[in-house]
Write an enzyme that holds these catalytic residues in place. Sequence first.
Site, PDB file in Angstrom:
ATOM      1  N   ASP A 191       0.940  -1.217  -0.009  1.00  0.00           N
ATOM      2  CA  ASP A 191      -0.196   0.134   0.072  1.00  0.00           C
ATOM      3  C   ASP A 191       0.949   1.220   0.084  1.00  0.00           C
ATOM      4  O   ASP A 191       0.645   2.295   0.908  1.00  0.00           O
ATOM      5  CB  ASP A 191      -0.964  -0.085   1.322  1.00  0.00           C
ATOM      6  CG  ASP A 191      -2.092  -1.179   1.222  1.00  0.00           C
ATOM      7  OD1 ASP A 191      -2.147  -1.606   0.010  1.00  0.00           O
ATOM      8  OD2 ASP A 191      -2.583  -1.499   2.245  1.00  0.00           O
TER       9      ASP A 191
ATOM     10  N   ASP B 264      -0.393  -4.353  -3.833  1.00  0.00           N
ATOM     11  CA  ASP B 264      -1.421  -3.263  -3.912  1.00  0.00           C
ATOM     12  C   ASP B 264      -0.741  -1.920  -3.638  1.00  0.00           C
ATOM     13  O   ASP B 264      -1.189  -1.053  -3.041  1.00  0.00           O
ATOM     14  CB  ASP B 264      -2.735  -3.499  -3.127  1.00  0.00           C
ATOM     15  CG  ASP B 264      -3.447  -4.821  -3.174  1.00  0.00           C
ATOM     16  OD1 ASP B 264      -3.334  -5.263  -4.400  1.00  0.00           O
ATOM     17  OD2 ASP B 264      -4.033  -5.217  -1.956  1.00  0.00           O
TER      18      ASP B 264
END
Length: 367
Positions: free
Chosen positions: A204, A225
Amino acid sequence: MASLGYSFLFFYSYFILTLFLLHAPLLVTSSTYRYKVESSSINRTAPTNSTKRHHKWVGPVGYREITVDVNGAGEFLSVQAAVDAVPENNGENVMILISAGYYIEKVTVPASKPYITFQGEGRDVTIIEWHDRACDRGANGQQLRTYRTASVSVFANYFSARNISFKNTAPAPMPGMQGWQAAAFRISGDKAYFAGCGFYGAQDTLCDDAGRHYFKECYIEGSIDFIFGNGRSMYRDCELHSIATRFGSIAAQDRNSPDEKTGFAFLNCRVTGTGPLYVGRAMGQYSRIVYSYTYFDNVVAHGGWDDWDHASNKNKTVFFGVYKCWGPGAAAVQGVSWARELDYESAHKFLAKSFVNGRHWIAPSDA
């Protein structure tokens, strides 16, 4: 002779008076028109008591520079101190010039301070970094969770950053580990522009949370991600670099309705690093991710895409697309039936800054 002179003067005066009366309406009309034009010109720059509607410029007025130097050669030692010096409801362009160095701090740009630019001396030499993870606890004793881990968080509109890097130095987690999300940057304001910037993290890295954003010639590094959120964003000429050790993913987009205009458009980018790597994951039910003219190194996982939750049937509602991509990993990007190979008609909206309404807020030279 005298009576003839008086008669001549009488008729001459009558003639002049007649001419004046015939032309008076035209003179008044011309004068009124000129007054209206002049008044209209004035109204473009200054308020009046007129009840007519006029288009008024509502952008920043004025320019200010603030210098930051971690070694003491600027007005401030920290970036946050420079942001704090900008007044609430800021109405001018503020250029925060950040000298080369490591700024070990957590920075927040509140929503009340638009029109701020972070200008570094190069993404390799001007770096803001912090180390929070989602499982760490904040001042209130509660876990931070993902969105509050960002080393730099921007909630203001019209933010820009150039030639600077943002890092989260928390260690990279193994897939499946809980609470190790660690964002380097969060952008939650509208109309944000980034050029020549670096974003470094693992899980992230870049929280592309909300609003319209444009990333040009940026370097974005992570493992899982490492670009995520529900922004409406274009990434142009960027390098997306994976540091995944067992499995990773580039983008997780969170569009939750077909009516939302959000999505990630990657244009003329390069995907490098280690894999295997999913290029996109369906964080939201209507997740939208498109890669165009993008090079994929041989790091793409079989299938290329992930629907996040195999029981949700998101593969029937997401919009994952590729257009004229290339490289040894490009074939794997087309590895599932619900990731479409687009034609020009379906791809063209993802090929220009109009995807983020950029004509209204991005200078042609910047796009």
